[in-house]
Design a protein around this motif. Structure first.
Motif, short mmCIF file in Angstrom:
data_model
loop_
_atom_site.label_atom_id
_atom_site.label_comp_id
_atom_site.label_asym_id
_atom_site.label_seq_id
_atom_site.Cartn_x
_atom_site.Cartn_y
_atom_site.Cartn_z
N GLU B 314 0.84 -1.20 0.00
CA GLU B 314 0.00 0.00 0.00
C GLU B 314 0.87 1.26 0.00
O GLU B 314 0.56 2.24 -0.67
CB GLU B 314 -0.93 0.01 1.22
CG GLU B 314 -2.04 -1.03 1.12
CD GLU B 314 -2.91 -1.11 2.37
OE1 GLU B 314 -3.13 -0.07 3.01
OE2 GLU B 314 -3.35 -2.23 2.70
N PHE B 316 3.96 1.54 -1.21
CA PHE B 316 4.55 1.66 -2.55
C PHE B 316 3.54 2.23 -3.54
O PHE B 316 3.84 3.12 -4.34
CB PHE B 316 5.04 0.28 -3.03
CG PHE B 316 5.51 0.28 -4.47
CD1 PHE B 316 6.65 0.97 -4.84
CD2 PHE B 316 4.80 -0.40 -5.45
CE1 PHE B 316 7.08 0.99 -6.16
CE2 PHE B 316 5.22 -0.39 -6.78
CZ PHE B 316 6.36 0.31 -7.13
N TYR B 317 2.31 1.75 -3.43
CA TYR B 317 1.24 2.19 -4.32
C TYR B 317 1.04 3.72 -4.22
O TYR B 317 0.97 4.41 -5.22
CB TYR B 317 -0.04 1.46 -3.92
CG TYR B 317 -1.25 1.73 -4.77
CD1 TYR B 317 -1.30 1.32 -6.10
CD2 TYR B 317 -2.37 2.37 -4.25
CE1 TYR B 317 -2.42 1.55 -6.88
CE2 TYR B 317 -3.50 2.60 -5.02
CZ TYR B 317 -3.52 2.19 -6.33
OH TYR B 317 -4.63 2.42 -7.10
N LEU B 318 1.00 4.21 -3.00
CA LEU B 318 0.79 5.66 -2.82
C LEU B 318 2.04 6.45 -3.20
O LEU B 318 1.94 7.56 -3.73
CB LEU B 318 0.38 5.96 -1.37
CG LEU B 318 -0.98 5.39 -0.95
CD1 LEU B 318 -1.24 5.65 0.52
CD2 LEU B 318 -2.11 5.99 -1.79
N GLU B 319 3.21 5.89 -2.94
CA GLU B 319 4.44 6.58 -3.36
C GLU B 319 4.51 6.70 -4.88
O GLU B 319 4.98 7.71 -5.40
CB GLU B 319 5.68 5.83 -2.85
CG GLU B 319 5.93 6.01 -1.36
CD GLU B 319 7.21 5.30 -0.95
OE1 GLU B 319 7.12 4.11 -0.59
OE2 GLU B 319 8.28 5.90 -1.03
N ALA B 320 4.02 5.67 -5.56
CA ALA B 320 4.02 5.72 -7.03
C ALA B 320 3.08 6.80 -7.55
O ALA B 320 3.14 7.18 -8.71
CB ALA B 320 3.62 4.36 -7.60
N ARG B 321 2.21 7.29 -6.67
CA ARG B 321 1.32 8.39 -7.06
C ARG B 321 1.94 9.75 -6.69
O ARG B 321 1.32 10.79 -6.87
CB ARG B 321 -0.03 8.26 -6.35
CG ARG B 321 -0.80 7.03 -6.72
CD ARG B 321 -1.52 7.19 -8.04
NE ARG B 321 -2.29 6.00 -8.38
CZ ARG B 321 -1.93 5.13 -9.31
NH1 ARG B 321 -0.83 5.32 -10.01
NH2 ARG B 321 -2.66 4.08 -9.56
N GLY B 322 3.11 9.70 -6.04
CA GLY B 322 3.79 10.96 -5.73
C GLY B 322 3.74 11.36 -4.27
O GLY B 322 4.21 12.44 -3.90
N LEU B 323 3.17 10.50 -3.40
CA LEU B 323 3.19 10.83 -1.97
C LEU B 323 4.54 10.37 -1.40
O LEU B 323 5.01 9.29 -1.75
CB LEU B 323 2.06 10.11 -1.22
CG LEU B 323 0.68 10.76 -1.28
CD1 LEU B 323 0.03 10.54 -2.64
CD2 LEU B 323 -0.22 10.19 -0.19
N SER B 324 5.13 11.18 -0.53
CA SER B 324 6.38 10.75 0.08
C SER B 324 6.07 9.60 1.04
O SER B 324 4.91 9.37 1.38
CB SER B 324 7.01 11.90 0.86
OG SER B 324 6.23 12.17 2.01
N GLU B 327 4.13 10.81 4.01
CA GLU B 327 2.74 11.16 3.66
C GLU B 327 1.89 9.91 3.45
O GLU B 327 0.74 9.85 3.89
CB GLU B 327 2.72 12.01 2.37
CG GLU B 327 3.22 13.43 2.57
CD GLU B 327 3.52 14.15 1.26
OE1 GLU B 327 3.70 15.37 1.30
OE2 GLU B 327 3.61 13.49 0.19
N LEU B 331 -1.31 8.88 5.74
CA LEU B 331 -2.64 8.70 5.14
C LEU B 331 -3.21 7.32 5.50
O LEU B 331 -4.38 7.20 5.85
CB LEU B 331 -2.52 8.86 3.61
CG LEU B 331 -3.83 8.87 2.82
CD1 LEU B 331 -4.66 10.09 3.17
CD2 LEU B 331 -3.55 8.84 1.32
N ILE B 332 -2.36 6.31 5.45
CA ILE B 332 -2.83 4.95 5.75
C ILE B 332 -3.20 4.83 7.23
O ILE B 332 -4.23 4.26 7.58
CB ILE B 332 -1.78 3.90 5.34
CG1 ILE B 332 -1.61 3.90 3.82
CG2 ILE B 332 -2.18 2.51 5.82
CD1 ILE B 332 -0.44 3.09 3.31
#
Lengths: 247, 365
Positions: B314, B316-324, B327, B331-332
């Motif tokens: 999860e 990695f998924y959000l980092e691939a969207r540009g969240l550090s 962050e 969020l999680i």
């Protein structure tokens, strides 16, 4: 825009990419064919920066800058985006909430929820309980919000019924600003893409500039997409191997 | 003095507002003094328990020490022998009180032992939402809170009971609660603890009669130094009764024991347990202890439990969207703690989310 030079990558001790060379210019759309396990997803994940993919050799350059060691999110902020093949459910985070975070200042249009048939998914947790097709569309929605310059699509049509493939195709064209509503001269396209596909169904909807075939970690061919697809349909990937020798 | 105390920043930030127009009534106990006791809505009563025992004979006959026995354990013995303090609240038959009744228990003096006995009654067909804040005032770091709470959800009634804890590092808390959900009744318990506390031990017992529903939600945030041992026991006694115990625990070095015990006794009763825990840092532990016991062949009880780190996939998924990474983790974790609680008034849910944001906003997340 993207330049990959002699890229060798291993995952868990197994070498999966064996000297890949690939250049994608600004505005170009490339499609990547290849049998299961040939390394297609590994290539995408390596470009995105997955910690599981260890680069043994070679370089990945984005706008001339080597990004081999950049963190994932920095690559994303440089303008690299991905539609995952099997995206995970993110518990507790609503799709709308994530879209709002990604679209800050991007001029994201609410109409995209209905365009992608996701109005009823906006207030649900990201991908949780979504069908295969819904997940694919939710990936596209997030990419609209994120608005990357270079997008990798990992089998965007797998698990999607034939009727919805047209929608996925439309969405990809819109993302790449090649849709029917955006009338531009081909030379003015600025967004690029690398599409991984098994079936080639998307070729009916998305205009692809170049196609490649990846077999056992090596790019064996790059040619006209329809010629390659015809070879694969008639002779299987064996045909590509034979063709490679005659190339 | 009263205004000074209620103006205390910590109490304010905790959402207790004695003048609030959006509350059905207010009750506040500081140390052993009743500071405030008032109701705005008809069909609702709220008063010190001693007054209720004097005014209404049925309180002693039907409710007082009826779900818990005075000699059950050390906590009940202590409560039984101490001067009587606490809240009596009652929603009268058929009255629907949509605004929450707020109660606040404040430890104001250093090392004080606050001992309370509460009785809450939702009479037949009524609806009531109770929100309690238990906290120490800003300068207090140690003390004890012992409480017996007896809750009666009568036939067809709906009672939600939200408890927000904000204690201090040297405070020990031992609430002893028992709940009776009668036929067709619904009880929702919503427990939130977000600050360091030396020891909390709570294990409410809920008895559910025919077609009744009991749902227990807990959100635990345990910084280093905390020991939070909470859970609930649901006895699904009646035919077609329903029970659910859901907990989310986050440890940044604190110790958490999350228990849930379901007993299926009634015909075709159903229950589910969900214990999820995330360790953000080392130094503590999270122990999830689900227990299920079925006494009949038509009972359906299930559980899912998971403890450990945040899902790397999860993140990695959000980092691939540009969240550090920070962050993405934040969020999680926020999403993890912001439980969906069906039936809880929107205002209370917002308050709960605000407190969670306040907790996570200040830390390294």
């Amino acid at each position: 825009m993207l330049e990959i030079v002699d890229l060798w990558v291993e995952i868990g001790g197994k070498t999966l990419l064996k000297g890949v060379n690939l250049t994608i210019q600004e505005g170009e759309v490339h499609i990547l064919f290849g049998p299961n396990g040939s390394g297609k997803t590994t290539l995408l994940m390596t470009i995105m920066g997955s910690p599981h993919c260890r680069i043994l050799k070679g370089e990945i350059k984005f706008y001339g800058k080597v990004i081999n060691n950049l963190p994932i999110w920095e690559r994303a902020r440089l303008g690299i985006g991905i539609a995952f093949q099997s995206p995970p459910a993110v518990k507790g985070v609503k799709l709308r909430e994530l879209v709002e975070i990604l679209s800050k200042g991007n001029g994201f249009s609410e109409e995209l929820y209905s365009f992608l048939k996701l109005e009823e998914h906006a207030n649900r947790e990201v991908n949780r309980g979504f069908s295969g097709g819904e997940r694919k569309r939710a990936e596209l929605l997030q990419l609209f919000a994120q608005d990357p310059k270079f997008i990798m699509f990992d089998e965007p049509e797998s698990g999607v019924d034939l009727e919805s493939i047209a929608l996925v195709g439309d969405a990809i064209n819109r993302l790449l600003e090649r849709g029917s509503c955006v009338r531009r001269q081909p030379k003015s396209y600025t967004k690029s893409a690398l599409i991984v596909s098994h079936t080639g169904y998307l070729l009916d909807y998305v205009k692809v500039d170049k196609a490649h075939v990846l077999i056992d970690g090596k790019l064996v061919c790059d040619k006209n997409p329809w010629d390659i697809l015809t070879t694969i349909r008639e002779q299987g990937y064996k045909g590509c191997e034979i063709c490679k020798e005659t190339c | 003095m009263q205004r000074d105390l209620l103006a205390d920043e910590k109490i304010r930030s905790f959402g207790f507002d004695p003048e609030a127009k959006d509350k059905a009534g207010s009750f506040a106990l500081t140390d052993d003094q009743v500071l405030l006791s008032m109701v705005r809505e008809t069909g609702l009563e709220a008063m010190p328990i001693a007054e209720a025992l004097e005014r209404f004979p049925e309180v002693r006959e039907k409710y007082f020490w009826k779900l818990v026995s005075p000699d059950e354990d050390e906590v009940t013995k202590k409560v039984n022998s101490a001067p009587l303090r606490g809240l009596f609240a009652r929603a009268k038959k058929g009255s629907k009180v949509f605004l929450p009744l707020q109660a606040c228990y404040i430890l104001r003096s250093e090392a004080f032992s606050q001992i309370v006995h509460n009785v809450i009654v939702a009479e037949e067909g009524s609806e009531v939402h109770l929100v309690t804040g238990c906290l120490t005032s800003s300068h207090v770091s140690s003390g004890n809170h012992y409480a017996v709470t007896e809750i009666f959800v009568e036939r067809g009634a709906f009672l939600s009971y939200s408890m927000f804890h904000s204690w201090a590092p040297q405070v020990e808390v031992y609430p002893k609660s028992a709940i009776l959900v009668e036929e067709e009744g619904t009880y929702i318990s919503n427990y939130v603890t977000l600050r360091e506390v030396k020891h909390v031990k709570a294990y409410p017992r809920m008895i559910v009669r025919r077609n009744g529903v009991a749902r227990s939600y807990s959100v635990i945030y345990a910084p280093p130094g905390s020991l939070v041992d909470i859970g609930s026991k649901l006895i699904l006694e009646g035919e077609n009764s329903r029970g659910e115990a859901i907990s989310r625990a986050v440890s940044t070095g604190g110790r958490v024991i999350s228990r849930a015990n379901l007993e299926g006794k009634g015909a075709e009763c159903k229950g589910h347990v969900e214990c999820h825990g995330v360790l953000l840092e080392d130094g503590g532990f999270i122990s999830a202890i689900p227990e299920l016991t079925a006494f009949r062949d038509d009972v359906e009880l299930s559980h899912e439990a998971a403890v450990g780190r945040l899902s790397e996939e999860e993140i990695f998924y959000l980092e691939a969207r540009g969240l550090s990474e920070d962050e993405a983790r934040s969020l999680i974790v926020r999403g993890f703690m912001k439980l969906e609680i069906p039936g809880l008034p929107v205002e209370l849910k917002k308050e709960m989310d605000r407190l969670i944001d306040l907790t996570l906003g200040g830390g390294k997340l």
